[in-house]
Design a protein around this motif. Structure first.
Motif, short mmCIF file in Angstrom:
data_model
loop_
_atom_site.label_atom_id
_atom_site.label_comp_id
_atom_site.label_asym_id
_atom_site.label_seq_id
_atom_site.Cartn_x
_atom_site.Cartn_y
_atom_site.Cartn_z
N ILE A 79 30.21 32.30 -66.46
CA ILE A 79 28.93 33.01 -66.91
C ILE A 79 28.18 32.26 -68.07
N GLY A 80 28.96 31.04 -68.39
CA GLY A 80 28.31 30.23 -69.54
C GLY A 80 27.72 29.08 -69.28
N PRO A 81 28.40 27.92 -69.25
CA PRO A 81 27.67 26.70 -68.92
C PRO A 81 27.04 26.70 -67.57
N LEU A 82 27.80 27.05 -66.42
CA LEU A 82 27.32 27.11 -65.14
C LEU A 82 26.26 28.22 -64.67
N SER A 83 26.08 29.28 -65.70
CA SER A 83 25.30 30.21 -65.14
C SER A 83 23.86 29.79 -64.84
N ASP A 84 23.39 28.68 -65.33
CA ASP A 84 21.94 28.39 -64.89
C ASP A 84 21.82 27.78 -63.45
N ARG A 85 22.94 27.63 -62.85
CA ARG A 85 23.18 27.38 -61.39
C ARG A 85 22.57 28.40 -60.56
N PHE A 86 22.55 29.57 -61.14
CA PHE A 86 22.58 30.88 -60.02
C PHE A 86 21.14 31.33 -60.46
N PHE A 87 20.41 31.69 -59.47
CA PHE A 87 19.08 32.20 -59.19
C PHE A 87 19.44 33.90 -60.03
N GLY A 88 18.50 34.05 -61.01
CA GLY A 88 18.45 35.54 -61.70
C GLY A 88 19.47 35.72 -62.58
N SER A 89 20.08 34.50 -63.14
CA SER A 89 21.14 34.62 -64.08
C SER A 89 20.71 35.08 -65.27
N ALA A 90 21.44 35.98 -66.14
CA ALA A 90 21.15 36.08 -67.38
C ALA A 90 22.33 36.34 -68.23
N PRO A 91 22.25 36.31 -69.52
CA PRO A 91 23.57 36.62 -70.49
C PRO A 91 24.32 37.81 -70.13
N VAL A 92 25.41 37.55 -70.02
CA VAL A 92 26.41 38.89 -69.71
C VAL A 92 26.90 39.58 -70.94
#
Length: 306
Positions: free
Chosen positions: A32-45
């Protein structure tokens, strides 16, 4: 206390299991931190969702690797507390801590899509409660407790079916919701009813049902998978499971059944009140949010794009 002083630190806290749980928790924060940019639609948790996940992992460790796990091999009542913490407390907390964008990505994986029918409300309820009840048939319970590999596999399957069961109630994805507010109320009642026969069998039994908690030889063999000790040495040191209990095996068994049913009733009654409240507000045009809080900080625009 409760006989725990007779066991080592490793027996009580299972360092290898603890290390595994810490690695999984660290992996969650990397995801949910460094790798979150690899997911479409990701946002801060949000912090509350991180706290939910960590709390779930803590309860799972406590029940399956901490002192409660060891006590669950000494007394049936603690065994049932361990089961309740593992599948009625830890599982939903972990699931609510996982962001929506992770769920969306995971559910696109082909095997998950093919097995989606297992998450249908009635199927999921029958699977979890059926396997849980089957496990507590005395001959099956004692067999599983005496065979380490089967024991681990069975517990893993219970974990998965528990997640399938909880999905109907805490699914954060609007496009994948399979039950309305009224449907969820019925689903909760179904789960409360399905677990009753197993608990009733345990509570109203006229004699101890499980050899692993009443027969010294069987208990010593089962303990060999929990602590690295020779069964003969355990028998010589303690004589049997009654050394650790202040209750007779029959009373301990009854307390375990009552504890399991009480915890289940409390959790599902709380969920029932929550679902009913939001369903009532929706039916009266006051609120259209009948679900549990979403598991990420996605804005409405992000949801639309996803």
């Amino acid at each position: 206390m409760l006989g725990l002083e007779y066991f080592s630190f490793a027996d009580l806290w299972s360092p290898l299991f603890l290390a595994g749980m810490l690695l999984l928790t660290a992996g969650y924060f990397v995801l949910i931190g460094p790798l979150s940019d690899r997911f479409f639609g990701s946002a801060p948790v949000l912090f509350r969702h991180r706290a939910l996940f960590v709390s779930g992992m803590f309860f799972l460790y406590l029940a399956q690797g901490g002192p409660i796990s060891l006590l669950g091999h000494l007394m049936f009542s603690f065994h049932m507390v361990s089961m309740a913490l593992s599948y009625l407390v830890a599982v939903p907390l972990i699931m609510m801590g996982i962001p929506e964008w992770v769920w969306r990505s995971a559910l696109k994986v082909n095997p998950f899509r093919r097995l989606s029918f297992l998450a249908q409300p009635v199927v999921a309820a029958l699977l979890f409660n059926g396997l849980f009840s089957l496990y507590h048939i005395p001959v099956i319970h004692d067999y599983v407790m005496l065979h380490f590999s089967i024991h681990r596999i069975y517990y893993a399957v219970l974990f998965i079916t528990s997640a399938l069961m909880w999905w109907t109630l805490i699914n954060p994805l609007p496009e994948r919701r399979m039950a309305s507010g009224l449907g969820k109320i019925g689903f909760i009642f179904l789960n409360m009813v399905l677990l009753t026969p197993a608990c009733g069998l345990i509570i109203f039994a006229t004699q101890p049902l499980y050899a692993t908690y009443s027969d010294p030889d069987t208990w010593a063999l089962a303990m060999g998978y929990c602590v690295p000790s020779d069964p003969a040495a355990l028998l010589q040191a303690f004589g049997g499971p009654t050394f650790f209990g202040w209750m007779s095996p029959k009373v301990d068994q009854q307390v375990g059944g009552i504890a399991m049913k009480f915890i289940q009733e409390f959790i599902f009654a709380s969920m029932l009140a929550y679902v009913f409240y939001h369903w009532y507000k929706k039916e009266n045009g006051q609120d259209d949010n009948e679900e549990l809080p979403p598991s990420s900080g996605l804005e409405s625009g992000s949801l639309t794009r996803a």
